[in-house]
Enzyme design. Structure first.
Site, PDB file in Angstrom:
ATOM      1  N   ARG A  45       0.821  -1.210   0.000  1.00 52.31           N
ATOM      2  CA  ARG A  45       0.000   0.000   0.000  1.00 52.31           C
ATOM      3  C   ARG A  45       0.854   1.260   0.000  1.00 52.31           C
ATOM      4  O   ARG A  45       0.489   2.271  -0.598  1.00 52.31           O
ATOM      5  CB  ARG A  45      -0.933  -0.009   1.218  1.00 52.31           C
ATOM      6  N   CYS A  47      30.390  45.294  17.598  1.00 55.12           N
ATOM      7  CA  CYS A  47      31.067  44.282  16.780  1.00 55.12           C
ATOM      8  C   CYS A  47      30.297  44.088  15.476  1.00 55.12           C
ATOM      9  O   CYS A  47      29.090  44.365  15.409  1.00 55.12           O
ATOM     10  CB  CYS A  47      31.154  42.959  17.547  1.00 55.12           C
ATOM     11  N   SER A  88       7.567   6.051   7.618  1.00 57.70           N
ATOM     12  CA  SER A  88       8.125   7.144   6.816  1.00 57.70           C
ATOM     13  C   SER A  88       7.038   8.138   6.428  1.00 57.70           C
ATOM     14  O   SER A  88       7.312   9.314   6.193  1.00 57.70           O
ATOM     15  CB  SER A  88       8.792   6.593   5.553  1.00 57.70           C
ATOM     16  N   CYS A  99      32.775  42.021  21.973  1.00 57.94           N
ATOM     17  CA  CYS A  99      33.418  40.782  21.523  1.00 57.94           C
ATOM     18  C   CYS A  99      34.925  40.990  21.397  1.00 57.94           C
ATOM     19  O   CYS A  99      35.408  42.118  21.236  1.00 57.94           O
ATOM     20  CB  CYS A  99      32.875  40.349  20.164  1.00 57.94           C
ATOM     21  N   ASN A 124      35.331  26.106   7.205  1.00 56.09           N
ATOM     22  CA  ASN A 124      35.581  27.474   7.663  1.00 56.09           C
ATOM     23  C   ASN A 124      37.079  27.738   7.796  1.00 56.09           C
ATOM     24  O   ASN A 124      37.850  26.840   8.136  1.00 56.09           O
ATOM     25  CB  ASN A 124      34.857  27.656   9.006  1.00 56.09           C
ATOM     26  N   ASP A 125      37.507  28.989   7.545  1.00 52.08           N
ATOM     27  CA  ASP A 125      38.944  29.294   7.549  1.00 52.08           C
ATOM     28  C   ASP A 125      39.586  29.092   8.921  1.00 52.08           C
ATOM     29  O   ASP A 125      40.751  28.679   9.014  1.00 52.08           O
ATOM     30  CB  ASP A 125      39.207  30.711   7.028  1.00 52.08           C
TER      31      ASP A 125
END
Length: 722
Positions: free
Chosen positions: A19, A579, A302, A586, A516-517
């Protein structure tokens, strides 16, 4: 038909097993039926469709006016693991005769059921093209293994989400044979309007039930942990009895463990309980009205995490059966549903709520896309499918050219001002570096990255460097799992929600990593710098902004939303300067290059910056380096500003020491050497004695961002992990 070069109709066989898969396949079948000039439709029905205990659901296919060409009884009763295997074997025995008779050009198979695996195996071995619906998804159970096995057998793929599409690409499937269409059932869900929904509710739940005042329960066994899933089902029923709301309970599917779950229902008298209605099957048109107007849905189907989101109905997802699925905000997960009280609390939290419609799995236009995709299939193309593997040496035996090659990575650094690409060797040597001004628009930036990488890859061949992959370091918040920049820094414009992995991977045919750097700087230290061999350390980058990376137990920490190590935005003062992040006080507002430039301009505007031996040309902007120069030449105010900046950085380091307790702190970037002594002083004065023995050092790496980007590639080749 002119589009694909075929000179006849495409003969399509749709095979449905239960089904659930019929609800996804039916919209496609209706679409095929409306275009008789292009398609001939054959319908094969097997699996639990033909079993009385599961509602004889083949009848709904007949009610939809489809001619069933073949009915195959393939289920071996027993509802245990052995019966599932025997059912696959029985289907494999019966299907060849059917497929020889029908001779389809293409078979459409859905999902991750064991019946579908038998269908795909038979079609693949008989050289019949396979279109797989809903490949690339992850649920977190044995179904994943079956789904991915079908993916490998299938020639064409229709997926529902962007993540599923990326998973298929990662599995080396041919990009040209993947269609991101959305879920076909959403075509029906998003257009489902039934003014007479109350009559449907009353038919299934009784005349006295009101809209949004009942529950739909649908729970299946987890075949890898049957004992626990039966216990969880028992707890769920106890919680529903205690919650005291009218509940529609659907019988579980035919997987191993379903018989035991039905016994639990009968032991608790659910079929005769005044608050429960237990049913084997509800027609899909009626089922969607029931869940659309329910107060809540509970279970591990599901359907709960996929289809129900279209209506914003609250869902309680129990256990691990759907743990890997993408879900909307309407889903509350109870992964350890090990007590009745926990499930009951979830019911109290979710029941009666209304959430926004979620379109993660579709926009209502899947079927037209799928039909167009089917029409584009050229039967003259070779049947043998191609896999898009990353380039590898064809011959594993060694030769002198292989030995002399330098294993290398392409490293990309996206800075606020410049865009740099380098060829980096396994030893961390920058073999060649290219630098260009970073364009301001997304299109120009992507184009330039691709151009520079293609040029560098060509140069690598001349330099006898074997490029193993591409690593990208960029500012902003990055999802490294998907290779997507989620949010950029203000210095890099038009750089939000950017997929960097796909265009580079498609162009260079190489694996691509993105991070990320600040994280890249930490990875560079771990592989090539002073963090090598250290179990726990923190890297702080001092440059235009302040960033960083955290290594804990030799692994980089990303955080739950990829926002870990935003060390520049640790607040060190409640009333400090504004900042760029929108806050104030910061570290970055005190100690970054931007902050020092701000203070330098203030001094210069007041004629307090320049001292004897200093000058600033008229065409040169005042910056942080002028402030540092003034401090060195004895400018007391400049010295005070630098001391304040270093103190702010030191206080941030103290907070890190008290939180992470690393054995090493590495200061990196152009300002590191100017802050190191002040930071050490602040640690001695402010930190707890138990962390004061930490080593605080200046990085000796020249290009940490490039080296960190390269390390993502080079670590993968040596450790074989992602």
């Amino acid at each position: 038909m002119e589009k694909n070069g075929n000179n006849r109709k495409l003969r399509v066989c749709v095979a449905t097993c239960n089904r659930a898969d019929y609800s996804k396949l039916a919209p496609i079948m209706f679409g095929i039926k409306t275009e008789p000039a292009f398609f001939e439709l054959d319908v094969v029905v097997l699996g639990s469709h033909l079993i009385d205990d599961y509602g004889n659901t083949y009848r709904m296919i007949e009610q939809d006016d489809f001619d069933i060409n073949t009915r195959l009884h393939t289920i071996v009763r027993g509802e245990d693991e052995a019966a599932m295997v025997e059912s696959v074997g029985l289907a494999l025995v019966k299907l060849p005769d059917v497929l020889n008779r029908l001779k389809p050009d293409i078979m459409i198979v859905h999902g991750d059921r064991f019946d579908a695996l038998a269908l795909a195996t038979s079609a693949a071995l008989m050289n019949i093209r396979i279109l797989h619906i809903e490949g690339g998804e992850v649920s977190g159970t044995i179904d994943d293994s079956i789904r991915h096995a079908i993916t490998k057998l299938a020639h064409y793929h229709v997926c529902c989400t962007r993540s599923a599409e990326q998973h298929l690409i990662s599995m080396c499937e041919d990009h040209d044979r993947i269609l991101l269409a959305g879920c076909p059932s959403y075509d029906k869900l998003l257009s489902a309007k039934n003014k007479d929904y109350m009559s449907i509710i009353r038919m299934w739940l009784g005349d006295d039930v009101k809209c949004k005042d009942y529950i739909v329960a649908l729970q299946h066994p987890v075949t890898t942990d049957i004992k626990h899933s039966i216990k969880m089902f028992e707890l769920t029923l106890d919680a529903l009895i205690s919650f005291n709301k009218r509940t529609l309970v659907l019988f579980p599917n035919i997987d191993a463990g379903s018989k035991e779950m039905v016994r639990v229902m009968r032991k608790k008298g659910i079929e005769h309980h005044p608050n429960f209605r237990a049913v084997k099957h509800v027609p899909f048109d009626q089922f969607i009205q029931l869940v659309a107007h329910a107060g809540c849905m509970i279970g591990n189907s599901s359907c709960g995490v996929r289809e129900v989101g279209a209506f914003g109905t609250p869902v309680i997802n129990l256990g691990t059966r759907q743990i890997g699925r993408e879900t909307g905000e309407n889903v509350l997960h109870v992964r350890d549903a090990d007590t009745q009280d926990k499930i009951l609390q979830a019911l109290h939290l979710q029941f009666g709520k209304q959430y926004p419609c979620s379109k993660i799995y579709g926009d209502g236009n899947a079927v037209p896309r799928i039909l167009k995709f089917l029409k584009s299939i050229d039967l003259q193309e070779p049947l043998q499918k191609k896999f898009c593997f990353p380039p590898v040496k064809e011959n594993i035996s060694q030769d002198i050219d292989h030995i002399l090659e330098t294993l290398s990575a392409l490293a990309v650094d996206l800075g606020g001002t410049n865009l740099r690409v380098a060829i980096v060797s396994m030893k961390g040597e920058i073999v060649k570096k290219y630098t260009q001004f970073n364009p301001k628009t997304y299109e120009e930036r992507i184009s330039l990255i691709l151009q520079m990488c293609v040029e560098a890859a060509a140069e690598a061949v001349k330099l006898n460097c074997r490029i193993l992959g591409v690593g990208i370091s960029t500012g902003g918040r990055v999802n490294p799992q998907e290779g997507v920049v989620l949010h950029s820094t203000k210095l890099i414009q038009e750089w939000n929600s950017v997929d960097l992995r796909t265009p580079l991977s498609d162009t260079l045919h190489l694996p691509v990593w993105v991070d990320n750097d600040g994280n890249c700087a930490a990875m560079a230290e771990r592989k090539f710098g002073q963090g090598k061999g250290q179990e726990n350390f923190v890297t702080l980058i001092t440059g235009t902004g302040i960033g960083g990376g955290i290594i804990h137990q030799h692994e980089l920490i990303h955080g739950s939303s990829f926002c870990a190590a935003e060390l520049g935005h640790l607040v060190v003062s409640l009333d400090g300067p504004d900042c760029s992040c929108g806050s104030h006080g910061c570290i970055e507002a005190y100690a970054s290059g931007m902050a020092l430039q701000r203070e330098a301009k203030k001094l210069h505007d007041e004629d307090l910056l320049l001292v004897e031996g200093m000058s600033v040309p008229k065409d040169e902007a005042v910056g942080a380096l002028h402030l540092i120069q003034a401090a060195k030449l004895g400018n007391v105010k400049a010295q005070s500003i630098l001391r304040t900046a270093g103190t702010a950085l030191g206080l941030g380091v103290v907070n890190i020491l008290h939180t992470m307790n690393p054995s090493l702190v590495i200061l990196s970037g152009v300002l590191a050497s100017h802050y190191i002594h002040i930071v050490r002083d602040v640690i001695r004065q402010q930190a707890l004695s138990s962390v004061q023995d930490v080593d605080v050092v200046v990085s000796d790496l020249v290009d940490p961002a490039l080296l960190g980007a390269a390390s993502m590639v080079l670590d993968y080749t040596t450790r074989r992990i992602h």
